[in-house]
Design an enzyme around this catalytic site. Structure first.
Site, PDB file in Angstrom:
ATOM      1  N   HIS A  86       0.825  -1.221   0.000  1.00  0.00           N
ATOM      2  CA  HIS A  86       0.000   0.000   0.000  1.00  0.00           C
ATOM      3  C   HIS A  86       0.857   1.267   0.000  1.00  0.00           C
ATOM      4  CE1 HIS A  86       0.054  -0.229   4.553  1.00  0.00           C
ATOM      5  NE2 HIS A  86       0.031   1.077   4.449  1.00  0.00           N
ATOM      6  N   ASP A 222       1.145  -7.697   2.129  1.00  0.00           N
ATOM      7  CA  ASP A 222       1.251  -6.256   1.912  1.00  0.00           C
ATOM      8  C   ASP A 222       2.708  -5.803   1.774  1.00  0.00           C
ATOM      9  OD1 ASP A 222       0.830  -3.558   1.759  1.00  0.00           O
ATOM     10  OD2 ASP A 222      -0.554  -3.456   3.453  1.00  0.00           O
ATOM     11  N   SER A 647       3.897   2.319   8.351  1.00  0.00           N
ATOM     12  CA  SER A 647       3.658   1.331   7.309  1.00  0.00           C
ATOM     13  C   SER A 647       4.951   1.028   6.567  1.00  0.00           C
ATOM     14  CB  SER A 647       2.632   1.853   6.308  1.00  0.00           C
ATOM     15  OG  SER A 647       1.355   1.771   6.858  1.00  0.00           O
TER      16      SER A 647
END
Ligand code: ARG
Length: 712
Positions: A86, A222, A647
């Site tokens: 992402h 991810d 992230s």
């Protein structure tokens, strides 16, 4: 019973003068003093100096900020970078076309020559930091207004930046901590030639989509991989075919021996923003006014985008990244409303503030601190309705490509119109490129719908506060209004804009109906009454004093500053999450490929899987990546303290080796932005074994794994 327990934990955190081992986004400069012993007790085998050293290479040299909003880590001696899918999403979508759709199908560069350069993507290496609190605070005094204070501080900051940027070699950033009570400067080196090495298909990298986003149990692969390029001397350089892979000071080793519950785990990264010091009134305002408007406004934009995204791959590629970003915080903010309401966080904080207020009004403290709680509460009361209004308007500006046009293309065009002929010639190529990009990055029919829906929502729901003048004039027929805007405006036609460049006039821009609307919306968002301006000034000063007073009185709930996009360390352990209604985990700290395949729904937008994955699962084709218990690991949980911006951060074992990749938090702990809940707050990580399995076995890119230093 459960709620009572949770409340109790939260309460202890609020009033206690200790912090939980796993709570805290710690400052690297102080870990030897504050955390080293505790970390070593929990299983760290490194010294603080091996994690952060100004003079020697240390772990921190392998961690980068990725494109301003995420974290990545260097995992080979050739500048290979690992981050989340992402985080790479926008670049991957940009590099994709309906014909070569890397977002949909995945991509692995067969060799370095095929690594793909997106238009703009940069990574930021951290060089050093230092305390400049004394120096900066010497320039301010209690008699200054907030604006005067800011001006004085900014002047000093400009000097500090100049003194440390070595003639432009470094980017220097001075940040405020503890609400303006402390200041540190950070020296960074930015690299702009960053190329896509590989990515799994979206069905794997975003498996579970928005349904699973912010949820445990999780089965998302991810991750995506990039590479940093430099000139022959290892210095940052603009893209060039003669650039070479960066030889980093440090890269992480990768450990595939697997994780066990209670294993030590630490995360280094760039958490963006927390509000752990936020007063009760702010939490209340967010829960009742700001966030509900945010949620509704973002959903309105999302629905209008989605309608067109579902119609073609081309439109989907245009909006995929924007949609994902809006959807991410749409769900997050609703989760925050739910969690903060359920745990009555505002009430807890108000109780703490009442206690503090007693201390603040003791004779010896009164002059400095006596009024601050009242001032803070007054500000929130006065701005509740404005915050609702502002959030509707912000979501309009965020989701509509035309909302901010006055500040982007509009400003460029009016600058062009007023420049002399020679300057215009110079400016023209860049403006033409901006115009082309603008039309490539939006779809006119979708934009029409987004603007109609957002204007209607904003105008009807911002009750209790005055809406922007140009919107109040529309009446009730938003369709008709937007249709006529689109018909009359320059900004809806690439042809008209290009023709404008031949015969420019400033009035054509500033009188353009879309420009006028956009300008009015932006101005209205930043304008405020004198009463609110004064309250805001006093609030800012009081909030700073509140934090100072909480620390001085030893009533501070926490000892670390709020996240502010600076490098932090959080440590804790691998730890499961108690199952509850919202989460069907069988008290496991990990998920497996069996669980992943169980969620599979053929043809579904969120839970489809490549046939090859299903086949490999059937054959248990896991290679060396299966756990020694026999299952193929996918994700695992730790109790680290992270937030957005983390992230892509590495999860490291006690030796500083990579065991996973952090990518999410869990919905039960969405109050974590404001208050850390030891019982509920977890970090969701992709197991590094699943990452390597996806690269080597699933995608056949063994050469990439061979670049890494893999430890079994
Ligand atoms: N919740 C993740 C974060 O904030 C982002 C996950 C993106 N996935 C999605 N389905 N939108 O870092």
């Amino acid at each position: 019973m459960k709620q009572f327990k949770v409340t109790l934990v939260a309460f202890i955190l609020l009033i206690g003068s200790f912090a939980r081992a796993d709570e805290g986004m710690w400052f690297l400069m102080f870990i030897d003093r504050l955390n080293q012993r505790d970390m070593q007790k929990m299983g760290l085998q490194l010294t603080a100096e091996e994690i952060y050293s100004i003079n020697n290479h240390s772990l921190k040299d392998a961690i980068v900020q990725f494109n301003g909003g995420c974290t990545a880590e260097v995992i080979s001696k050739d500048g290979l970078l690992l981050t989340n899918h992402h985080c790479g999403y926008d670049a991957i979508a940009e590099l994709s076309t309906p014909e070569t759709n890397y977002l949909k199908n995945g991509y692995w560069a067969p060799s370095k020559k095929e690594e793909l350069k997106p238009q703009s993507l940069y990574v930021r290496f951290f060089v050093r930091m230092d305390d400049v609190s004394k120096r900066i605070l010497a320039k301010v005094n209690a008699g200054m207004t907030e604006a005067e204070r800011e001006k004085a501080i900014n002047q000093e900051i400009a000097l500090i930046e100049k003194e440390n940027n070595e003639g432009g070699k470094y980017t220097v950033s001075v940040r405020s901590f503890f609400q303006g009570n402390e200041f540190y400067y950070f020296v960074y080196q930015d690299y702009k030639d960053v190329r896509l090495v590989g990515t799994p298909p979206e069905s794997v990298g975003k498996y579970g989509g928005d349904t699973d986003n912010w949820e445990w149990p999780r089965h998302t692969g991810d991750f995506s991989m990039f590479r940093v390029y430099a000139d022959a001397n290892g210095n940052p350089a603009d893209y060039s075919t003669s650039n070479v892979p960066l030889k980093p000071k440090r890269h992480l080793k990768v450990n595939i021996s697997g994780v066990q519950e209670n294993d030590f785990a630490m995360i280094l990264g760039y958490p963006g923003r927390t509000n752990r010091w936020m007063p009760a009134g702010g939490i209340e305002q967010n829960v009742k006014f700001a966030y509900p408007a945010w949620v509704e406004g973002s959903k309105t934009g999302m629905d209008a985008m989605k309608k067109y995204m579902d119609q073609s791959d081309a439109v989907n590629l245009i909006y995929a990244s924007k949609y994902a970003g809006v959807a991410n915080y749409w769900k997050n903010r609703q989760g925050m409303i739910d969690a903060l309401s359920k745990f009555q966080t505002a009430k807890l904080k108000a109780e703490q503030e009442a206690k503090f207020n007693k201390w603040a009004n003791k004779a010896e403290n009164k002059a400095k601190y006596g009024n601050i709680v009242a001032t803070i509460n007054n500000y929130y009361k006065l701005t509740n309705e404005k915050s609702r209004h502002d959030n509707y308007l912000q979501q309009l500006l965020r989701t509509s490509a035309f909302g901010t046009i006055a500040r982007t293309l509009g400003r460029q065009l009016s600058g062009y119109a007023t420049a002399d002929a020679a300057k215009q010639v110079e400016m023209r190529p860049e403006i033409e490129a901006t115009i082309k990009a603008f039309f490539q990055e939006m779809y006119l029919l979708a934009e029409k719908d987004i603007l109609k829906a957002q204007l209607a929502l904003y105008a009807t729901k911002s009750i209790g506060y005055t809406i922007a003048p140009s919107v109040s004039k529309i009446g009730s027929d938003y369709d008709k209004y937007v249709n006529s805007l689109f018909a009359l405006s320059l900004f809806t036609s690439e042809e008209k804009l290009m023709a404008f460049l031949d015969l420019p006039s400033e009035g054509m821009v500033t009188n353009d109906p879309i420009y006028v609307l956009s300008n009015d919306l932006i101005l209205h968002l930043s304008s405020k009454s004198d009463e609110i301006a004064k309250a805001q000034n006093d609030y800012q000063a009081s909030f700073r004093l509140l934090v100072e007073g909480l620390r001085e009185s030893k009533m501070a709930p926490i000892q670390y500053p709020d996240a502010n996009s600076t490098l932090r360390l959080t440590y804790g352990k691998v730890r499961s999450l108690p199952a509850d209604k919202r989460n069907d985990a069988k008290v496991n700290f990990y998920t497996t490929m069996d669980g992943l395949v169980k969620k599979y729904k053929a043809g579904d937008a969120e839970f489809d899987l490549p046939a090859r994955m299903l086949e490999m699962h059937k054959n248990k084709d896991y290679g060396q990546y299966a756990d020694n218990k026999g299952y193929m690991p996918v994700c695992f949980l730790t109790d680290n303290d992270i937030t957005g911006g983390n992230s892509g951060s590495p999860v490291l074992n006690g030796k500083g080796e990579l065991i996973g990749l952090a990518f999410d938090g869990n919905i039960e702990a969405m109050a974590g932005d404001v208050i850390f809940d030891d019982k509920l707050q977890r970090t969701i990580n992709v197991d590094i074994r699943y990452v390597l399995w996806l690269i080597e076995k699933f995608s056949g890119a063994k050469h990439i794994v061979d670049e890494m230093n893999v430890i079994k």
